[in-house]
Design an enzyme around this catalytic site. Structure first.
Site, mmCIF file in Angstrom:
data_model
loop_
_atom_site.group_PDB
_atom_site.id
_atom_site.type_symbol
_atom_site.label_atom_id
_atom_site.label_comp_id
_atom_site.label_asym_id
_atom_site.label_seq_id
_atom_site.Cartn_x
_atom_site.Cartn_y
_atom_site.Cartn_z
ATOM 1 C CG ASP A 125 -1.875 1.190 1.216
ATOM 2 O OD1 ASP A 125 -2.781 1.189 0.356
ATOM 3 O OD2 ASP A 125 -1.707 2.121 2.021
ATOM 4 C CD GLU B 241 -1.662 5.924 3.382
ATOM 5 O OE1 GLU B 241 -2.362 6.890 3.003
ATOM 6 O OE2 GLU B 241 -2.134 4.797 3.616
ATOM 7 C CG HIS C 40 -6.517 6.559 5.464
ATOM 8 N ND1 HIS C 40 -6.697 6.334 4.113
ATOM 9 C CD2 HIS C 40 -7.762 6.695 5.978
ATOM 10 C CE1 HIS C 40 -7.991 6.349 3.837
ATOM 11 N NE2 HIS C 40 -8.655 6.553 4.948
ATOM 12 C CG ASP D 75 -4.334 1.169 5.060
ATOM 13 O OD1 ASP D 75 -4.914 0.867 6.105
ATOM 14 O OD2 ASP D 75 -4.468 2.275 4.498
#
Length: 942
Positions: A21, A23, A155, A160
């Protein structure tokens, strides 16, 4: 991680996968940057390794990103730059299959930098959308909750990634629980399509084969999905001379000592309910139109259902009931009407009817299963539908969640279109067609329940769905104008046009390829040559159209940029109305030229598609069943392109003065949308309802402004309708404290106002132990408020639930009801339809007076039709919405609560009195922010 792993299913997956994942600073991979990477290497339920890093983007973070992720500029100050860690991440990933939630988004930040370019990608969003076809949302937090996956934080990249891994494992377990024939068919259909779940289902099939008998089972026959039709239904037969209702006899059912009183121990006699019932009886019996405002607690649904069902049964006349929300439809069909039938020991028949496009067509489904999908979106949609139907789905689209792209593909399967008729359903499908069954039931039903959008759309298109009727009851009537507006509106995006053109394909792929292949198999060479010429012509023009449509949308985008005059896009994007003055601007001439270039090839494609569909219809008549689906697909494409052409032509060259046109872009979507909506719907309602129906009853808890119906009557052209305003039976003066804050900064002082809102909510919820619903008019303000108050309230055991968190509306309300101490923050959809009786909801806050956004194109255009727009349009609309919000608090006779207003304009502005006067008489107090917590806790006895 140990706890969550302990409850993970055991899998025999033989190879390692990588869940990862990112951000980022935003949603645009060309302009935004990665700020965190997290990855987990795993095999089955065993984690092998993990890797994560923060990444310095080289610029300060947006406050929204800080609030969303918890990552700060200080945390990133000493973090490495992306080029310092990207190779290490690639080495960690190796050539593994990579797994992400909405994985294409994450890969769009990495692959242009040469990372994960050759790794196969799997998307848990796609997989979940297939295996959980009825899920409300497919965001990661929502899926984790639905699948009982514990989530520590969201998040943040590594957390995540772990959540994505766990969701994937749960979904794999669900795939293994599918019927074998369903899994086999999904794999067969996806064999020639590259989609983000292909490997997943192939792997599940192989594991299923290895654990079961290796002999394959054939997929189902084409109609085994659907239940046979009821054969004993008889259509209603209206009496030539309808007999009036005896209102005394019917009212006696609700009177003290009547049937309800005898059957329900807790039954409460409400004089207002009986008054409404008598008025509805009179309306039906004497062919009079009626507007009824029925305050909270009256029981208006029974007040109109009893007369409606009695009238229909007595005279063989169906009564149509139109609602705005699914919740009310469900309440009527699943609770109120069955309860009424059981209590009165009668067999009234009720049906819900929806537009044709809401029902799947069995023969189109059979044909598509035989031909196969053309695109990844169509494959995902078809796999989802197969899972849904194998698990007992009815064929009603409302049972499943379709994305916008899947919804476009659904059109190939729906019962929409002139070629889909009740007679053809009866002959071809032995009556199992879901639309035929719904229509057949509606023909025989005493009451037919529809929604507002279908009600007027059906009338406008010549009564193609709802059986003939002369008597109508409209509940939630305050929404009739907006629902009709939405139902008669048009919208198209640059992406949708591109998708339609790509979907056509060429001689080598797509719809055109499928048509050509079918023709080559089934038709003589001479006819095939003619079909091939048409297809080649369409394919050539498709490429021209694609380029020219891109140019048109780019020109429209330039026009919007010019309208901003150098200003950046706001947080909600940009909406630009196209008005007569717009067409005089120099930039608009470029739009006209771009459209002139595009419409010729687009028109040629439309005509050629129509020719092709006619030829395929001829093939269908000769017994070639697969031709029908292709004919339908060609006709749908032609119809969609023609609708786009017509609306573009009107918007650019031939504007209708009764239509509102505008352009819109949204932050993060990068897609330009064109819109058209009717300026007014009152004349349509007047022509087709007030003038054509024998009796129309419109009811709601909020129809009046300042005690009169003038505003609504003017909007709906209902000048000749009778009026009845009935107050609530609840004692609001005893039950409700209305607290008006007199020292809070006005919303125009944004920062001071926002700090005051946050401080007030923290102090109030500490005093009342939550039990609070706060209604906002802005998602942005809701998010900021939630982020600030949550850490303070969690410390004292108050849960903060927010509408924008990803959970469904239903799930949020259930959590709020069951929580002992919670505050729920909601926006527009929570201003009505929320029913939480008892102490769980004891305090209601209204953040701002609910004025519409003045630059909304529809609002602005309609305001211009008034001499005094604010007083005659803007203020009445806000008052009606304010009354709906107020009605969320007191739901039963025993409820007690506090309503507080966080908007000082209700005291400081002259118009504020209109809001106060619109409410029932409460105990009212004006005070400071500091005094509110003590006042609320005293009122509630805490």
């Amino acid at each position: 991680m140990a706890l969550s792993d302990a409850i993970m299913p055991k899998m025999s997956m033989k190879q390692s996968l990588l869940a990862f994942d990112l951000e980022t600073t935003g949603l645009d991979p060309e302009r935004d940057s990665i700020i965190e990477i997290g990855a987990v290497r795993f095999r089955g339920s065993r984690v092998e390794d993990e890797w994560s890093t923060l990444v310095n983007p080289g610029r300060p973070l947006d406050p929204v990103i800080k609030a969303l992720t918890g990552i700060t500029d200080e945390m990133l100050a000493n973090a490495p730059r992306l080029n310092q860690v990207i190779q290490e991440f690639q080495d960690f990933a190796g050539d593994l299959i990579v797994l992400g939630h909405n994985v294409r988004f994450d890969l769009s930040f990495l692959q242009p930098r040469g990372v994960l370019e050759h790794n196969l990608g799997l998307d848990t969003y796609t997989i979940a959308s297939v295996l959980l076809p009825s899920a409300g949302r497919y965001n990661l937090a929502g899926l984790a909750s639905a699948l009982a996956v514990p989530v520590m934080t969201s998040h943040r990249a590594l957390e995540d990634a772990h959540t994505t891994r766990q969701v994937f494992l749960r979904l794999y377990d669900q795939a293994l629980e599918l019927p074998r024939e369903a899994l086999e068919e999904i794999c067969r259909l996806g064999a020639e399509i590259e989609w983000d779940a292909g490997w997943f289902f192939d792997e599940a099939r192989e594991e299923m084969r290895s654990s079961q008998d290796s002999q394959e089972s054939p997929h189902r026959e084409r109609h085994r999905f659907f239940k046979p039709v009821q054969s004993d239904l008889q259509p209603l037969s209206p009496d030539e001379n309808p007999q009036p209702l005896d209102s005394d006899e019917i009212a006696a059912i609700l009177e003290p000592g009547g049937l309800f009183d005898k059957r329900f121990p807790a039954y409460e006699h409400r004089p207002q309910q009986i008054t409404m019932l008598r008025a509805v009886c009179d309306s039906l019996s004497n062919s009079r139109h009626l507007l009824v405002e029925a305050g909270t607690g009256i029981g208006k649904s029974m007040a109109y259902l009893i007369p409606a069902l009695s009238w229909a049964s007595k005279n063989g006349e169906r009564v149509v009931i139109s609602t705005n929300t699914i919740n009310l439809q469900d309440q009527l069909i699943h609770k109120d009407i069955p309860d009424l039938c059981q209590m009165m020991d009668v067999g009234y028949l009720a049906a819900i009817l929806k537009g044709r496009s809401n029902y799947i067509c069995p023969r189109r489904l059979a044909s598509l299963r035989q031909i196969g999908p053309r695109t990844p979106e169509e494959m995902r949609m078809l796999a989802k539908i197969l899972v849904w139907l194998y698990n007992g789905g009815s064929g009603d689209r409302s049972e499943i969640n379709l994305s916008s792209r899947e919804a476009a593909a659904w059109s190939r399967l729906s019962a929409e279109g002139e070629d889909c008729s009740v007679d053809s359903c009866r002959q071809y499908a032995d009556g199992v067609c879901p639309y035929y069954q719904a229509h057949n039931l509606a023909e025989s039903a005493h009451v037919v329940i529809v929604n507002h959008a279908l009600l007027l759309a059906d009338i406008a298109t010549g009564n193609r769905v709802i059986p003939d009727y002369r008597y109508l009851i409209v509940d939630e009537a305050h929404h009739l104008e907006s629902a009709t507006t939405n139902g008669l509106s048009f919208q198209v995006s640059q992406g949708a046009v591109g998708f339609m053109l790509r979907d056509l394909g060429s001689v080598k792929d797509g719809l055109l390829h499928q048509i050509l292949e079918l023709a080559r198999k089934e038709l003589p060479t001479s006819i095939v040559n003619n079909v091939e010429q048409i297809i080649v012509s369409i394919a050539d023009k498709r490429l021209d159209c694609s380029e020219l449509s891109q140019r048109l949308f780019a020109t429209l985008s330039d026009f919007m940029t010019q309208q901003r005059d150098g200003k950046p896009l706001g947080p909600y994007g940009q909406r630009t109305r196209i008005v007569p003055a717009s067409r005089t601007l120099p930039k608009w001439s470029e739009v006209e030229i771009a459209w002139e270039d595009a419409r010729g090839p687009l028109s040629a494609i439309t005509q050629s598609l129509t020719t092709l569909s006619d030829a395929l219809d001829d093939m269908t008549a000769t017994g070639i069943e697969t031709a029908e689906n292709l004919a339908t697909a060609a006709r749908i494409s032609a119809r969609s392109l023609m609708e786009i052409m017509t609306n573009l032509e009107n918007m650019i060259f031939e504007p209708d003065p009764q239509t509102i046109y505008w352009l819109q872009t949204k932050i993060g979507e990068g897609d330009l949308n064109l819109h058209a909506a009717p300026l007014t719907v009152g004349p349509l309602i007047e022509r087709f309802l007030w003038h054509e129906k024998e009796a129309v009853v419109m009811t709601s808890a909020t129809l009046t402004i300042g005690g009169d119906f003038d505003y609504l009557k003017q909007r709906l052209n209902a000048e000749d309708a009778d009026e009845l305003a009935l107050g609530s039976p609840f004692d609001f003066e005893t039950s409700t404290l209305l607290y008006l804050i007199n020292d809070i900064p006005e919303p125009s002082d944004r920062q001071a106002y926002q700090r005051a809102v946050e401080k007030t909510l923290i102090q109030l919820c500490r005093a009342t132990l939550g039990r609070t619903l706060v209604l906002f008019t802005s998602n942005l303000q809701l998010n900021r408020t939630a982020r600030t108050i949550a850490p303070h309230l969690v410390q004292v055991g108050v849960d903060v639930l927010e509408q924008t968190s990803g959970a469904s509306r239903h799930a949020l309300l259930e959590r709020f009801r069951s929580s002992k101490q919670a505050i729920l923050l909601g926006t527009r959809s929570f201003w009505e339809g929320v029913d939480v009786p008892g102490e769980a909801l004891s305090v209601l806050g209204i953040a701002r007076l609910p004025f519409d956004v003045p630059n909304d194109p529809v609002i602005a255009a309609r305001a211009e039709t008034y001499d005094s727009p604010f007083d005659e349009y803007t203020l009445p609309e806000a008052v009606l919405r304010f009354r709906q919000g107020f009605g969320r608090l007191i739901r039963t006779q025993s409820d007690r609560g506090v309503v507080f207003i966080l908007d000082r304009r209700i005291l400081s502005k002259n118009y504020g009195r209109a809001f106060i006067d619109s409410l029932p008489r409460c105990t009212m107090r004006t005070g400071t922010m500091e005094e509110l917590p003590d006042a609320a806790s005293r009122w509630l006895g805490i």
